[in-house]
Design a protein around this motif. Structure first.
Motif, mmCIF file in Angstrom:
data_model
loop_
_atom_site.group_PDB
_atom_site.id
_atom_site.type_symbol
_atom_site.label_atom_id
_atom_site.label_comp_id
_atom_site.label_asym_id
_atom_site.label_seq_id
_atom_site.Cartn_x
_atom_site.Cartn_y
_atom_site.Cartn_z
ATOM 1 N N ASP A 83 0.802 -1.218 0.000
ATOM 2 C CA ASP A 83 0.000 0.000 0.000
ATOM 3 C C ASP A 83 0.839 1.275 0.000
ATOM 4 N N VAL A 84 1.946 1.250 -0.718
ATOM 5 C CA VAL A 84 2.787 2.424 -0.923
ATOM 6 C C VAL A 84 2.510 2.931 -2.328
ATOM 7 N N LEU A 90 15.842 1.535 -13.041
ATOM 8 C CA LEU A 90 14.640 1.111 -12.318
ATOM 9 C C LEU A 90 13.381 1.795 -12.847
ATOM 10 N N GLY A 91 13.551 2.722 -13.766
ATOM 11 C CA GLY A 91 12.404 3.452 -14.296
ATOM 12 C C GLY A 91 12.007 4.626 -13.436
ATOM 13 N N MET A 92 12.900 5.038 -12.546
ATOM 14 C CA MET A 92 12.606 6.171 -11.675
ATOM 15 C C MET A 92 12.780 7.463 -12.463
ATOM 16 N N GLU A 93 11.896 8.399 -12.202
ATOM 17 C CA GLU A 93 11.899 9.695 -12.875
ATOM 18 C C GLU A 93 12.688 10.696 -12.041
ATOM 19 N N TRP A 94 13.562 11.454 -12.692
ATOM 20 C CA TRP A 94 14.289 12.512 -12.010
ATOM 21 C C TRP A 94 13.300 13.634 -11.733
ATOM 22 N N ARG A 118 6.330 5.891 -9.185
ATOM 23 C CA ARG A 118 4.973 5.721 -8.660
ATOM 24 C C ARG A 118 4.453 4.339 -9.044
ATOM 25 N N ARG A 119 3.555 3.855 -8.231
ATOM 26 C CA ARG A 119 2.989 2.525 -8.469
ATOM 27 C C ARG A 119 2.442 2.411 -9.887
ATOM 28 N N ASP A 172 6.778 -0.975 -13.934
ATOM 29 C CA ASP A 172 6.500 -2.017 -14.925
ATOM 30 C C ASP A 172 7.030 -3.389 -14.508
ATOM 31 N N GLY A 173 7.542 -3.485 -13.303
ATOM 32 C CA GLY A 173 8.082 -4.768 -12.848
ATOM 33 C C GLY A 173 7.028 -5.597 -12.130
ATOM 34 N N PRO A 174 7.308 -6.868 -12.001
ATOM 35 C CA PRO A 174 6.361 -7.741 -11.284
ATOM 36 C C PRO A 174 6.485 -7.576 -9.779
#
Length: 184
Positions: free
Chosen positions: A128-129, A150-154, A172-173, A177-179
């Protein structure tokens, strides 16, 4: 919090044990790794100090609210400890959750930080994050590259968290795109 055990293709992410002290010292006692840990953590001086650090982490673990905690990253092929992962509340307001990773220097460049962090992010989103942050000094090119993989946005720079000028990344959730790996 119940013990965590996540499996990826190559890694097991599990709770720390007292038996991890010697192997953990190869991570947290290494000056090339420890330089990036401050101010959250200083370089561990010797294996006995590492045992004390692990004892404190193990003792604190049951009192941490999910998804926060610290975990060991173990290579499944040979049960070798290759790194550590953590989720913690960022200061000063303790609202934003930060993901942290540390990899043994002789294991750099093999993708363990990305693989382990991706699994932990997936698990955190199942708790629930809604968003997770990573912060890094701009000179820490490995951490910046891992956050991007990791697909993190700056989202900018700040001195808010530790009084250092840090690059801030967020995922963000809805953008993950990962499982969500199965727990065991």
């Amino acid at each position: 919090m119940a013990p965590l055990s996540l499996r990826t293709e190559r890694l097991l992410i599990r709770d720390w044990t007292a038996e991890d002290a010697e192997a953990a010292f190869r991570i947290y006692g290494n000056p090339e790794v420890a330089v990036w840990l401050a101010p959250v953590m200083q370089r561990v001086g010797d294996p006995n100090a590492m045992r004390s650090v692990l004892d404190a982490w193990i003792e604190a673990a049951p009192n941490l609210a999910p998804p926060t905690g610290r975990w060991a990253m173990v290579r499944r092929a040979d049960d070798e400890l290759v790194g550590g992962l953590g989720l913690r509340l960022l200061p000063p307001y303790e609202e934003d959750i930060e993901i942290r990773w540390q990899v043994r220097q002789d294991q750099w460049g093999r993708g363990y930080a990305t693989e382990g962090a991706r699994a932990l992010i997936g698990w955190a989103f199942s708790q629930d994050v809604d968003e997770i942050f990573a912060v890094a000094r701009s000179s820490n090119s490995r951490a910046v590259a891992t956050a991007r993989r990791l697909g993190m946005e700056w989202v900018g720079e700040t001195t808010k968290y530790y009084g250092l000028l840090l690059q801030v990344f967020r995922i963000r959730r809805a953008d993950f795109d990962g499982p969500v790996p199965p727990s065991s």
